[in-house]
Design a protein around this motif. Structure first.
Motif, PDB file in Angstrom:
ATOM      1  N   VAL A   1      -6.953   7.474   0.004  1.00  0.00           N
ATOM      2  CA  VAL A   1      -5.873   6.517   0.506  1.00  0.00           C
ATOM      3  C   VAL A   1      -5.735   6.063   1.878  1.00  0.00           C
ATOM      4  O   VAL A   1      -5.741   4.869   2.354  1.00  0.00           O
TER       5      VAL A   1
ATOM      6  N   PHE B   1       3.991   8.508   1.148  1.00  0.00           N
ATOM      7  CA  PHE B   1       4.468   9.000  -0.090  1.00  0.00           C
ATOM      8  C   PHE B   1       3.316   9.842  -0.522  1.00  0.00           C
ATOM      9  O   PHE B   1       3.608  10.710  -1.243  1.00  0.00           O
TER      10      PHE B   1
ATOM     11  N   VAL C   1       1.412   4.097  -3.713  1.00  0.00           N
ATOM     12  CA  VAL C   1       1.414   5.578  -3.885  1.00  0.00           C
ATOM     13  C   VAL C   1       2.826   6.073  -4.424  1.00  0.00           C
ATOM     14  O   VAL C   1       2.896   6.914  -5.500  1.00  0.00           O
ATOM     15  N   ALA C   2       3.844   5.431  -4.059  1.00  0.00           N
ATOM     16  CA  ALA C   2       5.202   5.920  -4.453  1.00  0.00           C
ATOM     17  C   ALA C   2       5.583   5.618  -5.907  1.00  0.00           C
ATOM     18  O   ALA C   2       5.753   6.215  -6.660  1.00  0.00           O
TER      19      ALA C   2
ATOM     20  N   LEU D   1       3.243   7.808  -8.172  1.00  0.00           N
ATOM     21  CA  LEU D   1       3.894   9.208  -8.244  1.00  0.00           C
ATOM     22  C   LEU D   1       5.163   9.156  -9.091  1.00  0.00           C
ATOM     23  O   LEU D   1       5.304  10.145  -9.791  1.00  0.00           O
TER      24      LEU D   1
ATOM     25  N   PRO E   1      -0.576   6.007   3.566  1.00  0.00           N
ATOM     26  CA  PRO E   1       0.923   5.905   3.053  1.00  0.00           C
ATOM     27  C   PRO E   1       1.571   7.122   2.788  1.00  0.00           C
ATOM     28  O   PRO E   1       1.201   8.180   2.224  1.00  0.00           O
TER      29      PRO E   1
ATOM     30  N   TRP F   1       0.732  -1.195   0.027  1.00  0.00           N
ATOM     31  CA  TRP F   1       0.040  -0.105  -0.010  1.00  0.00           C
ATOM     32  C   TRP F   1       0.863   1.286   0.011  1.00  0.00           C
ATOM     33  O   TRP F   1       0.558   2.282  -0.701  1.00  0.00           O
ATOM     34  N   VAL F   2       2.124   1.312   0.900  1.00  0.00           N
ATOM     35  CA  VAL F   2       2.738   2.446   0.757  1.00  0.00           C
ATOM     36  C   VAL F   2       3.480   2.421  -0.408  1.00  0.00           C
ATOM     37  O   VAL F   2       3.641   3.761  -1.060  1.00  0.00           O
ATOM     38  N   ILE F   3       3.892   1.342  -0.849  1.00  0.00           N
ATOM     39  CA  ILE F   3       4.748   1.473  -2.351  1.00  0.00           C
ATOM     40  C   ILE F   3       3.750   1.901  -3.310  1.00  0.00           C
ATOM     41  O   ILE F   3       4.354   2.660  -4.326  1.00  0.00           O
TER      42      ILE F   3
END
Lengths: 259, 250, 264
Positions: free
Chosen positions: B222, C113, B187-188, B191, C111, B183-185
């Motif tokens: 998110v 980011f 968004v990265a 982007l 998150p 989930w964190v990755i």
């Protein structure tokens, strides 16, 4: 040590806890006076409130009814005139044995602290283990260190909450002897909570028998024997069976005589 | 309960206060009611739904690939000491590279397409899963394995009936951590690897057009989705745990 | 079993560890030699090494590493210290825990980011926004691990401190902090790891210096050797940070019984 300091008087002491919104009486009308320098054993089945009684004297339990006095003053919190040895040794694992023994020493110079620590480690027979960590000690050794920590503050009353309860039988008997030796040396009051009848008799000047729900003192028995005591003597066995009878565990006759 | 909602309420009040008095420009922090308005309008136009669906599909594909690979790899190095000696050092060395660092290389290899986004998510889901499966397998008490061998369990049956069930709590922890990581990755990845659609796009689009409301809507969406997913996984873990404890009582 | 025999076994184990990297290198080199991929996608391992040496010689690499490390350090210090103090206070006061705990837990779900564009809008695209971004990454593991460590100090040790009349400062330094230390160190490790990942992320997102910047810039010029060299460098730095923390952990937590079998 000045004789006459550290009289413990407990008068009409009662204590109840709130369990599920209902009061549960743990101690009911306890009366006992312990003069300085005595060794008193408290014995009773689990749930008789003996540990609660000890915690009141220690100052960890407040909000009791009645009086718990030391030299005439009400106990309102922990103080360094009382020491404690818990069943689990409670040595802080991150401190060395020496640092653990020095745990309660405050406002002393480095040198003084060193002297006191060395002295007490020697007393409990742990010289040479000063810089060891608790995880390196056996159960008996850890309990010796805990005793040294409790004594380092020169308490007037030492409370022992089943200190030998988790040791194996042989180590236990050996530690009972050691406790007696330390008591004779320090000449302070010791109050021992135990569920081992033999231990209570072996060590106590008096044995206080408590019964449960609510905790009351059922009987106080004086132990008149000279020290060191012989566990297998007839008199010892007789008192043991007398106490066991209080718990309905007595055997008809301790010995079989020829008819 | 009352204490725990005090601070959020105070913060929202504070937000309302500093924006409505014009103390803070709406380009820096928009009015709460405008954020809600944009949220509702995006939602009713179904554009928000599209972003959500695409992002969810991305994260799920990457996550599933990652945990499947992580589980197999963890099982392999958990079951075989030789396998561990051969693969584990390389695995641990590779693990030191921050996930984000792979993005430029992967983009060069696969271009700005869907594959690199999913691949980055899969890699990030892979590590926690592999690690937790491995520790789970290694911590199975040897008594169980002895018992199974007494009953003549063959390798496959041993793995299926003894090792995997015993390692399950650790495996579930791995799944939870992997999902969080994915989930964190996600968004990265959205982007940094340009995409026409996805919640990450929604946010960066908002930034490019200085549309603060849209940026905040993206962040809140998110956060909410992440929250729901974590809740679902925790529920699942509890159900599995309960099933196990009943099993043990029987 | 004799000691030399044991040693030989360890030797063999260490050799096994080199099989996979060696195979990767061989496959890589042969893929290049067979010209399976274009030069824009794959360059020989040796070229990457040469690029690394060149970058180091011109000072480009060192400068970029230094600016990345500066950012990491300031972001980490800011985020981790805030996290530490808040976690400590939450662990000590249940009221504060109930007051801010749920909000922090909810914030953790975002998150981080996703916050990057917001942070850039608020703080501009320069150094400040990067440090803020990194500090957010460093904050969460630290606050949770410190809180867990502090609130997890067993009641029996707290009781002991009361019996010996411990007052606030001594209580904190002798009982609470040492008891919470293992968990705090885990927090530092995760916190530093995330800081390192976040700095790379921030630099990929937009920057004029740093290892991440070096990689983005190389990507745009299709210089894959520099991208790979950058990847290698961030891996090595992450690895070194972890090793240093492990050494510190071993020294600080000497008192702990270790279950990794090394005691036996």
């Amino acid at each position: 040590m000045s004789i006459g300091k550290g009289i413990l008087e407990i008068k009409n002491l009662s204590k109840s806890f709130i369990v599920d919104n209902n009061p549960l009486q743990v101690l009911n009308d306890i009366n006992i006076t312990i003069p300085p320098g005595n060794f008193v054993s408290i014995i009773g089945s689990s749930g008789c409130g003996k540990t609660t009684l000890l915690r009141i004297v220690l100052g960890l339990e407040t909000n009791y009814e009645g009086d718990a006095l030391i030299d005439g003053e009400q106990i309102e919190g922990p103080g360094i005139n009382r020491g404690i040895v818990f069943q689990d040794h409670r040595l802080l694992p991150w401190l060395t044995v020496g640092e653990n023994v020095a745990f309660g020493l405050d406002g002393k110079s480095r040198k003084e602290t060193e002297v006191i620590v060395d002295e007490h480690l020697k007393l409990v027979g742990l010289n040479g283990f000063k810089s060891a960590y608790p995880c390196q000690l056996s159960g008996g050794m850890a309990q010796r260190a805990a005793i040294a920590r409790a004594l380092a503050n020169k308490p007037e009353i030492l409370l022992l909450d089943e200190p030998l309860g988790s040791l194996d039988a042989m180590t236990r008997m050996h530690m009972q002897k050691e406790l007696e030796r330390i008591w004779l040396f320090e000449k302070i009051t010791m109050i021992l909570v135990t569920h081992d009848v033999e231990e209570a008799i072996y060590l106590g000047d008096k044995v206080v028998i408590m019964s449960s729900r609510p905790g009351v003192i059922k009987k106080i028995i004086d132990i008149p024997f000279t020290r060191p005591r012989d566990r297998s003597s007839y008199e010892f066995m007789q008192i043991k069976s007398e106490i066991l009878e209080e718990f309905h565990l007595g055997v008809e006759h301790p010995f079989i005589y020829s008819i | 309960m009352l204490v725990s909602i005090t601070l959020p309420v105070l913060l929202i009040l504070f937000w309302q206060l500093i924006t409505s008095t014009g103390y803070v420009s709406p380009h820096i922090l928009p009015l709460p009611k405008n954020v809600i308005k944009i949220f509702l309008s995006l939602f009713s136009e179904e554009r928000l739904m599209l972003h959500i669906v695409i992002s969810l599909r991305r994260v799920m594909s990457g996550f599933l690939i990652g945990i499947a690979a992580g589980f197999s790899f963890g099982l392999l190095i958990g079951l075989s000491r030789t396998g561990e000696k051969i693969f584990a050092p390389f695995f641990h060395a590779l693990r030191q590279v921050p996930m984000i660092g792979w993005i430029p290389l992967i983009v060069m290899w696969f271009g700005m397409s869907e594959l690199p986004r999913i691949l980055v998510i899969a890699i990030s889901a892979f590590y926690p899963m592999a690690l937790n499966t491995f520790t789970g397998v290694r911590n199975v008490p040897s008594e169980y394995i002895e018992l199974a061998s007494v009953y003549g369990y063959k390798r496959l049956k041993l793995i299926r009936r003894v090792i995997i069930p015993a390692a399950l709590p650790s495996i579930i922890t791995g799944i939870t951590l992997s999902l969080g990581m994915s989930w964190v990755i996600l968004v990265a990845a959205e982007l940094l690897i340009e995409t026409p659609v996805g919640i990450g796009r929604l946010i960066s689009n908002g930034r490019e057009t200085c549309n603060m409301e849209q940026v905040l809507v993206g962040i809140i969406t998110v956060a909410l989705l992440g929250f729901i997913m974590t809740m679902m996984i925790e529920k699942l873990a509890k159900v599995v745990e309960r099933g196990r404890s009943i099993h043990q009582e029987l | 079993m004799s000691k030399s025999l044991l040693k030989r076994f360890e030797w063999k184990d260490k050799l096994l560890a080199f099989i996979v990297p060696l195979l990767v290198l061989v496959a890589w080199q042969s893929a290049v030699s067979l010209q399976l991929f274009s030069e824009m996608i794959l360059v020989p391992p040796l070229t990457v090494m040469n690029t690394l040496v060149d970058l180091a010689r011109t000072g480009d690499l060192t400068n970029n590493i230094i600016s990345s490390l500066k950012r990491v350090l300031s972001g980490f210090l800011l985020g981790a210290s805030t996290g530490f103090f808040l976690g400590l206070l939450m662990g000590l006061s249940s009221l504060l825990d109930r007051f801010v705990g749920p909000l922090i837990k909810a914030c953790k779900q975002v998150p981080q980011f996703a916050l990057m564009p917001l942070i850039i809008l608020w703080f501009g695209i320069d150094e400040v926004s990067k440090v803020v971004f990194i500090s957010i990454g460093a904050f969460f593991p630290m606050v949770f691990n410190t809180y867990q460590g502090v609130s997890g100090v067993p009641k029996k040790y707290r009781e002991l401190a009361r019996v010996f009349n411990y007052k606030s400062f001594r209580y904190l330094t002798k009982v609470i902090l040492p008891g919470a230390l293992p968990s705090i160190i885990t927090g530092v490790r995760h916190s530093l790891g995330l800081s390192w990942m976040f700095v790379v992320g921030a630099e990929l997102f937009g920057s004029e210096s740093g290892v991440g910047y070096m990689m983005v810039w190389a990507r745009q010029l299709f210089q894959i050797d520099i991208v790979m060299a950058g990847l290698f460098v961030i891996g090595i730095i992450g690895f070194t940070m972890n090793i240093i923390l492990q050494i510190i952990e071993k020294r600080v937590l000497r008192w702990r019984v270790s279950f990794d079998g090394r005691m036996a």
